[in-house]
Design a protein around this motif. Structure first.
Motif, short mmCIF file in Angstrom:
data_model
loop_
_atom_site.label_atom_id
_atom_site.label_comp_id
_atom_site.label_asym_id
_atom_site.label_seq_id
_atom_site.Cartn_x
_atom_site.Cartn_y
_atom_site.Cartn_z
N GLY A 4 64.80 31.67 30.35
CA GLY A 4 65.43 32.03 31.62
C GLY A 4 66.83 31.43 31.70
O GLY A 4 67.11 30.40 31.08
N LYS A 5 67.69 32.07 32.44
CA LYS A 5 69.08 31.60 32.53
C LYS A 5 69.17 30.21 33.13
O LYS A 5 70.02 29.40 32.74
N GLY A 6 68.29 29.90 34.08
CA GLY A 6 68.30 28.57 34.67
C GLY A 6 67.92 27.50 33.66
O GLY A 6 68.49 26.40 33.65
N ALA A 7 66.98 27.82 32.78
CA ALA A 7 66.58 26.88 31.73
C ALA A 7 67.71 26.66 30.74
O ALA A 7 67.95 25.53 30.29
N ARG A 9 70.94 26.93 31.35
CA ARG A 9 71.96 26.11 32.02
C ARG A 9 71.56 24.64 32.06
O ARG A 9 72.42 23.75 32.06
N SER A 10 70.26 24.37 32.08
CA SER A 10 69.77 22.98 32.13
C SER A 10 69.63 22.37 30.74
O SER A 10 69.13 21.24 30.62
N VAL A 170 60.06 33.83 30.88
CA VAL A 170 61.35 33.65 31.58
C VAL A 170 61.13 32.94 32.91
O VAL A 170 61.82 31.96 33.24
N SER A 173 59.95 29.21 32.26
CA SER A 173 60.99 28.31 31.76
C SER A 173 61.97 27.94 32.87
O SER A 173 62.41 26.78 32.96
N ASN A 174 62.32 28.89 33.71
CA ASN A 174 63.19 28.59 34.86
C ASN A 174 62.50 27.67 35.86
O ASN A 174 63.08 26.69 36.34
N SER A 175 61.26 28.01 36.19
CA SER A 175 60.53 27.25 37.19
C SER A 175 60.31 25.81 36.76
O SER A 175 60.53 24.87 37.53
N ALA A 177 62.00 24.00 34.62
CA ALA A 177 63.26 23.25 34.62
C ALA A 177 63.56 22.73 36.02
O ALA A 177 63.96 21.57 36.21
N GLY A 178 63.36 23.59 37.02
CA GLY A 178 63.63 23.18 38.40
C GLY A 178 62.67 22.13 38.92
O GLY A 178 63.08 21.15 39.56
#
Length: 255
Positions: A4-7, A9-10, A170, A173-175, A177-178
Motif C-alpha cells: 500500500g502507498k501508506g506502507a 511512505r513509512s 494492500v 500493509s497500510n493499516s 503501518a498506521g
C-alpha cells in the motif's frame, strides 16, 4: 503484488515469492542475516505453513500468506502486544474492504472471524540474536478455506466478497503501518486495547478455554491492560488467562 502507498511512505519493503516453506521461517532467517526490518515476505504458496501451537496451516494458491519482520520494535517484554496491534490492523483492513460489516470480529487472541467462522489466523514469533526481531505472520482465507477443521472456517470468496488477495494485502500493509505508529513501540497499548475490544467477538458470552489439557468454562469478559483474557467463572471469580484456546458454545453475537 504491491505494498500500500501508506506502507511505502513509512519505509516498508516487500519481497514476493512464488513458493516458500513458510513466510515466517523466511522472515526469521532474515533476522540472522542482519536485515534492518520493516520487511514484508509474501508467498503465493507455502509448503510448510503453520499456525499457533505448531498446527499445520493449509496454504492453497489464492489465499494470502504474508509475514512482517520488525527489528527492535519495542522493549522485549512488550513484544506480545504486537499480536493485538496486528489483530486490530487486520480487522480494520478487512472491515473496510467489507463496507464496515460488523460480522467481522476478532476472537482472542488474534483470529479474525466472520459470522463466527475463522477467516484468518495470526502467528507472532520473536527471535533474540544479535538483534531482537519479531515476525508477524498472517494467513487470510481469500479464495479458499478448509472444510475439515474442528472450528468452522470461511473465505472471502465463500462470503461473496469481491476483495482478492492483492487487495487484502494492500489494505493490511497500510493499516498495520498506521496502527504500529499509534502503538508507539508499546507506549500506547491502551489505545490498541480499546480498539481490540471494539471489534471483539463473544464479549459477555459463555466460553470455554482449553489450557494444558484442561477445560475452563465461564463468561468471556474481554482483556486486561496486558492483553490477557478475562474469564468470569461460574462462581463469579474473574480469572486471568495468558494462553489457551478460546471457543464459544452458542454462535458469536454481532456487535
Amino acid at each position: 503484488m504491491d505494498l500500500g502507498k501508506g506502507a511505502v511512505r513509512s519505509g516498508y519493503r516487500l519481497e514476493h515469492f512464488e513458493v516458500l516453506g513458510s513466510t515466517n521461517d523466511e522472515a526469521a532467517a532474515r533476522v540472522a542475516s542482519g536485515d534492518p526490518g520493516r520487511l514484508w515476505i509474501v508467498a503465493d504458496r507455502q509448503t510448510k505453513g503453520r499456525g499457533r501451537l505448531g498446527r499445520v496451516w493449509v496454504s492453497p494458491p489464492g489465499n494470502l500468506f504474508a509475514s512482517l519482520l520488525l527489528i527492535e520494535p519495542c522493549a522485549r517484554e512488550k513484544a506480545p502486544q504486537l499480536g493485538f496491534v496486528a489483530g486490530v490492523a487486520l480487522a480494520d483492513a478487512l472491515r473496510n474492504l467489507l463496507g464496515g460489516d460488523p460480522r467481522l470480529t476478532l476472537k482472542w487472541p488474534n483470529d479474525a472471524l466472520y459470522d463466527g467462522a475463522k477467516l484468518s489466523g495470526l502467528l507472532l514469533e520473536s527471535f533474540a540474536q544479535t538483534t531482537f526481531g519479531c515476525v508477524i505472520g498472517f494467513g487470510v482465507n481469500c479464495a479458499d478455506h478448509p472444510d475439515d477443521t474442528p472450528y468452522p472456517a470461511t473465505s472471502l470468496k465463500a462470503m461473496g466478497a469481491r476483495a482478492d488477495r492483492d487487495a487484502v494485502f494492500v489494505a493490511l500493509s497500510n493499516s498495520l503501518a498506521g496502527w504500529l505508529d499509534l502503538w508507539s513501540r508499546g507506549d500506547n497499548f491502551p489505545a490498541i486495547r480499546r480498539a481490540w475490544l471494539d471489534v471483539a467477538g463473544g464479549l459477555d458470552a459463555p466460553a470455554k478455554v482449553m489450557r494444558n489439557g484442561n477445560v475452563m468454562e465461564g463468561t468471556f469478559r474481554g482483556i486486561d491492560a496486558h492483553g490477557r483474557m478475562l474469564l468470569e467463572s461460574h462462581d463469579g471469580k474473574l480469572v486471568t488467562i495468558e494462553a489457551g484456546d478460546l471457543s464459544f458454545a452458542p454462535p458469536l453475537p454481532v456487535r
